[in-house]
Design an enzyme around this catalytic site. Structure first.
Site, short mmCIF file in Angstrom:
data_model
loop_
_atom_site.label_atom_id
_atom_site.label_comp_id
_atom_site.label_asym_id
_atom_site.label_seq_id
_atom_site.Cartn_x
_atom_site.Cartn_y
_atom_site.Cartn_z
N ASP A 29 0.99 0.93 -8.81
CA ASP A 29 2.12 0.48 -9.73
C ASP A 29 2.40 -0.97 -9.42
O ASP A 29 3.41 -1.66 -10.11
CB ASP A 29 3.49 1.40 -9.55
CG ASP A 29 3.65 1.46 -7.89
OD1 ASP A 29 2.77 1.20 -7.13
OD2 ASP A 29 4.76 1.77 -7.27
N GLU A 216 3.95 -4.45 8.90
CA GLU A 216 4.46 -5.21 7.93
C GLU A 216 5.91 -5.81 7.89
O GLU A 216 6.40 -6.70 8.37
CB GLU A 216 4.12 -4.78 6.34
CG GLU A 216 4.36 -5.53 5.15
CD GLU A 216 4.09 -5.05 3.97
OE1 GLU A 216 4.04 -5.62 3.05
OE2 GLU A 216 4.35 -3.49 3.73
N ASP A 313 -2.99 -5.90 -2.26
CA ASP A 313 -1.65 -5.22 -2.12
C ASP A 313 -1.05 -5.08 -3.47
O ASP A 313 -1.32 -3.77 -4.01
CB ASP A 313 -0.68 -5.88 -1.30
CG ASP A 313 0.54 -5.25 -0.87
OD1 ASP A 313 0.44 -3.87 -1.00
OD2 ASP A 313 1.59 -5.64 -0.41
#
Length: 371
Positions: A29, A216, A313
């Protein structure tokens, strides 16, 4: 070195795009073509902030460059909204694979959360089936274009919901049908892997591999939980492992570093770090060290012997590609072709594939770089 408008650059006489690559941390997505978003949104009467593909790409880039993972994740409301039908999921997955192949990727793992795609009545089984259909269509299209690529699914649970055990069972059910691993994603801070211990216990009992988003938006405790509670074989990002390193002194290129126990464990056990340079800047994952790519601890981790891999990513949000990420690293840290090969070999060795298939992948990379 000049990076062209497509993110490519020439290194030692070779186009970086032409080099064989492995992509381990790439969200489905987060890699939807802006033009596809506009078309799919029109089919379901969904309003989009821009009706021109280039302007929509600019919108994603602007909204994602916030320095906050929470704000960064809000842009996914739009992409997931157009991925609620079988046709939408299959198309996005097909184009995702085609875009990987065009970027020189020969093996990729695509992570996505099935529970986020049930808004129009599809079941968990149906959404995984739709994505697998698209992946296979993309692989076939790439083959017809003369490009070999294989893509496996990383079935992902959202860490702020309570469906992780259910999603873990789904992933294992699809083990022989396209799923190669499991992950948890979403807001990291406040939702440690320990909250999903039942899911990870089940996966361990089934010998099913996991990679866990950690290091992260949260620090060392998150990484520790990923390794202990999640039995993570890889760390999704993991960039904040650098917080467990104390740079004692620098003398030219010589750096004296004191390791904490966690950092030494990750380095000595060769636990792969799925680093995503551009995204790490956008989400503020490296804010402790600065706000430019040269501040990113990527090179420090690499020079210290950590198993670093390079990833995108989210291609749409970061307006990037694996080629561009590699070109930026070359431009920033003056890496050579040998360095780029090392990153790809690290990724190949970390792939969730049987040993024999990893060895074949390593040979393909070595041959490709040698040519």
């Amino acid at each position: 070195m000049a990076i062209d408008q497509h993110g490519d650059a020439v290194l030692e006489g070779l186009s970086i795009r032409s080099l064989p690559k492995v992509s381990l941390h790439d969200h489905l997505d987060g890699g939807v073509r802006p033009a596809t978003i506009i078309e799919l949104a029109d089919e379901i009467d969904l309003e989009v902030p821009e009706d021109d593909a280039d302007e929509l790409a600019d919108w994603f880039a602007d909204k994602s460059d916030s320095g906050s993972l929470v704000e960064y994740l809000k842009t996914f409301d739009l992409t997931t909204a157009v991925m609620q039908t079988r046709e939408g999921l299959t198309r996005v997955a097909r184009e995702f694979v085609e875009d990987l192949a065009a970027d020189g990727v020969i093996y990729g793992e695509v992570r996505w959360a099935p529970e986020q795609h049930l808004g129009r009545g599809l079941s968990l089984e149906e959404v995984v089936e739709a994505v697998q259909e698209g992946i296979e269509e993309g692989e076939d299209a790439a083959e017809q274009a003369g490009q070999d690529i294989r893509v496996g699914q990383l079935i992902t649970a959202m860490r702020h919901t309570d469906r992780s055990l259910e999603i873990a069972r789904l992933a294992v059910d699809w083990r022989e049908r396209g799923a190669v691993g499991f992950d948890i994603a979403g807001p990291e801070d406040g939702f440690p892997p320990s909250k999903h211990r039942a899911a990870f216990d089940y996966l361990a009992s089934q010998f099913f591999p996991t990679t866990v988003h950690a290091g992260e938006a949260a620090g060392l405790d998150s990484i520790r939980s990923a390794l202990i509670d999640g039995r993570a074989l890889r760390l999704g990002h993991g960039v904040r492992i650098a917080e467990d390193l104390d740079v004692v002194s620098r003398a030219g290129e010589d750096v004296l570093v004191q390791f904490g126990d966690l950092a030494r464990w990750v380095r000595d056990r060769e636990i792969p770090l799925e680093l995503s340079p551009s995204s790490n800047l956008q989400t503020g994952a490296v804010a402790a060290w600065g706000d430019t790519l040269e501040d990113h601890p990527f090179d420090l981790l690499y020079q210290l012997g950590f198993s670093v891999t390079v990833n995108v990513d989210n291609r749409t949000m970061s307006r990037t590609s694996l080629t561009r990420e590699l070109a930026l690293l070359v431009e920033t840290f003056d890496y050579s072709l040998d360095d780029l090969e090392a990153f790809q070999l690290n990724a190949a060795a970390a792939a969730f594939l049987p040993t024999e298939e990893r060895e074949e992948l390593i040979e393909l990379i070595a041959d490709g770089f040698e040519r």
